[in-house]
Design an enzyme around this catalytic site. Structure first.
Site, short mmCIF file in Angstrom:
data_model
loop_
_atom_site.label_atom_id
_atom_site.label_comp_id
_atom_site.label_asym_id
_atom_site.label_seq_id
_atom_site.Cartn_x
_atom_site.Cartn_y
_atom_site.Cartn_z
CD GLU A 95 -2.48 -1.41 2.51
OE1 GLU A 95 -2.45 -0.42 3.36
OE2 GLU A 95 -2.92 -2.38 2.91
CB CYS A 123 2.52 -0.23 13.63
SG CYS A 123 2.69 -0.47 11.98
N GLY A 163 6.74 -1.05 6.51
CA GLY A 163 7.86 -1.35 6.46
C GLY A 163 8.82 -0.65 7.24
CD GLU A 164 13.22 1.11 10.02
OE1 GLU A 164 12.23 1.68 10.71
OE2 GLU A 164 14.16 1.55 9.56
CB SER A 219 9.22 6.48 14.80
OG SER A 219 8.84 6.58 13.41
CG LEU A 220 11.66 9.48 20.88
CD1 LEU A 220 13.11 8.85 20.98
CD2 LEU A 220 12.01 11.08 21.61
CG ASN A 296 -4.48 7.80 13.20
OD1 ASN A 296 -5.34 8.57 13.23
ND2 ASN A 296 -3.53 7.79 12.49
S1 SF4 Z 1 8.64 0.28 11.93
FE1 SF4 Z 1 6.78 1.33 11.14
S2 SF4 Z 1 5.88 -0.25 9.76
FE2 SF4 Z 1 7.15 -1.30 11.15
S3 SF4 Z 1 5.94 -2.04 13.12
FE3 SF4 Z 1 6.98 0.25 13.48
S4 SF4 Z 1 5.40 1.57 13.07
FE4 SF4 Z 1 4.97 -0.14 11.93
#
Ligand code: SF4
Length: 359
Positions: A95, A123, A163-164, A219-220, A296
């Site tokens: 997606e 997530c 994904g990361e 992402s902290l 969310n």
């Molecule tokens: S790295 Fe991003 S896509 Fe992967 S689980 Fe964490 S928030 Fe979700």
């Protein structure tokens, strides 16, 4: 021998390979590359090449895009947020989300993997586990379909879909070069953003790529190890001190501003002490911009969505600590296109196809 996907290559890669395998008609590599990347079609006949040369081009090189399975749109105040679902050659689905940025500009949030192995607690994608990495051409295909099949006027790209991104450097770094290549897509590095969960080795590798103007955000979501390890399992492997250390070294240019994403989870990470811990973490990092993202709730909610007053209060606390903060409006909730919501039920069912997910 299988043919090379043109959209997985830079213009000079294509020219070099064409020179090696098509000694008589490699000179058309430049216009063919531009046609694929800027018009979304591969039509060697349109350059007046004879049938033999066209056949040679088609047997050595290919341009096939995944199937567009669905588009779901959520109308918002600043424009529509749309999610597209693509079916890859092996049947797995992925997606991407087109996000309105105002003034008719759109950002495409692209996926770098099918699923994700990072397992962040909030997530939807993390619930799937990792099915596989996307190839470079599958990453680029998301933009080509968005622009040429759907007509979305994409200006910026952010690697924040499924994904990361830094868990797949072998395909993501070449994709950055293809996106940035003047011979084709020509998207300036300052319009490309890598968003990472805090992949320490990946951040170090990114710093070695010579892509000095690319944006990076982390992402902290929690600035104490106990809570962060609960929310984001990667923290058990690489704690906050290690993440902070690699970020202190990551200085691609003088005016670099690190994005720090913080998803506000009521009752979990929204106390005054949490805001102070965020400031403490950011202090040695140089210039940062905190992106505050209201949670969310997805299909398996961790908590509720924060009230506006709770978001405003947390922003006030961060600003009082001297941090610049921007609230990221939640977009696309109704189509499961909002942050942390990718991997909708039909895509998640693909888990049954799980075969050999690379580590
Ligand atoms: S790295 Fe991003 S896509 Fe992967 S689980 Fe964490 S928030 Fe979700």
């Amino acid at each position: 021998m299988s043919s090379h996907a043109i959209h997985g290559l830079t213009g000079s890669d294509l020219a070099e390979r064409a020179r090696a395998v098509l000694p008589r008609c490699h000179g058309f590599a430049r216009p063919i590359y531009r046609q694929v990347m800027t018009d979304g079609r591969f039509d060697p006949e349109s350059f007046g090449l004879g049938p033999v040369a066209c056949r040679a081009w088609r047997s050595e090189f290919s341009f096939e895009l995944p199937e567009l399975v669905a588009v779901r749109t959520d109308e918002g105040d600043r424009g529509a947020t749309s999610k597209m679902v693509l079916r890859l050659r092996d049947g797995l689905q992925v997606e991407s989300v087109c996000i309105p940025m105002g003034r008719g500009r759109y950002t495409l949030c692209v996926s770098s993997q099918v699923g994700c192995k990072m397992g962040c607690a909030f997530c939807e994608t993390g619930q799937m586990g990792l099915l596989r990495h996307l190839t470079t051409e599958e990453i680029i295909a998301q933009l080509l379909i968005a622009r040429h099949r759907l007509g979305w006027p994409i200006r910026n790209i952010v690697f924040m879909g499924m994904g990361e991104a830094l868990d797949n450097p072998i395909n993501v770094f070449p994709a950055l070069r293809v996106l940035n290549d003047e011979a084709g897509l020509a998207i300036g590095q300052e319009r490309l953003t890598i968003c990472t969960v805090g992949h320490v080795e990946g951040i170090r590798l990114l710093g070695q790529q010579g892509l000095k103007r690319i944006n990076l955000s982390i992402s902290l979501h929690a600035a104490n190890d106990a809570l962060r390890s609960e929310l984001m399992p990667i923290n058990r492997r690489r704690n906050l001190a290690e993440l902070q250390a690699v970020l202190m070294e990551y200085k691609p240019r003088r005016n670099f501003v690190l994005g720090v994403n913080y998803c506000l989870l009521p009752g979990i990470n929204d106390a005054h002490a949490d805001a102070r811990a965020v400031a403490e973490f950011c202090r040695p990092l140089g210039r940062v911009l905190v992106n505050l993202i209201p949670y969310n709730p997805g299909s398996i909610p961790l908590t509720r969505a924060p009230e506006d007053v709770e978001v405003e209060r947390f922003i006030r606390w961060l600003r009082a600590e001297g941090l610049p903060v921007r609230e990221r409006a939640t977009k696309g909730r109704s189509v499961m296109a909002a942050c942390g919501q990718l991997g909708d039920p039909s895509t998640r069912r693909d888990r049954r196809h799980l075969r050999t997910a690379p580590a």
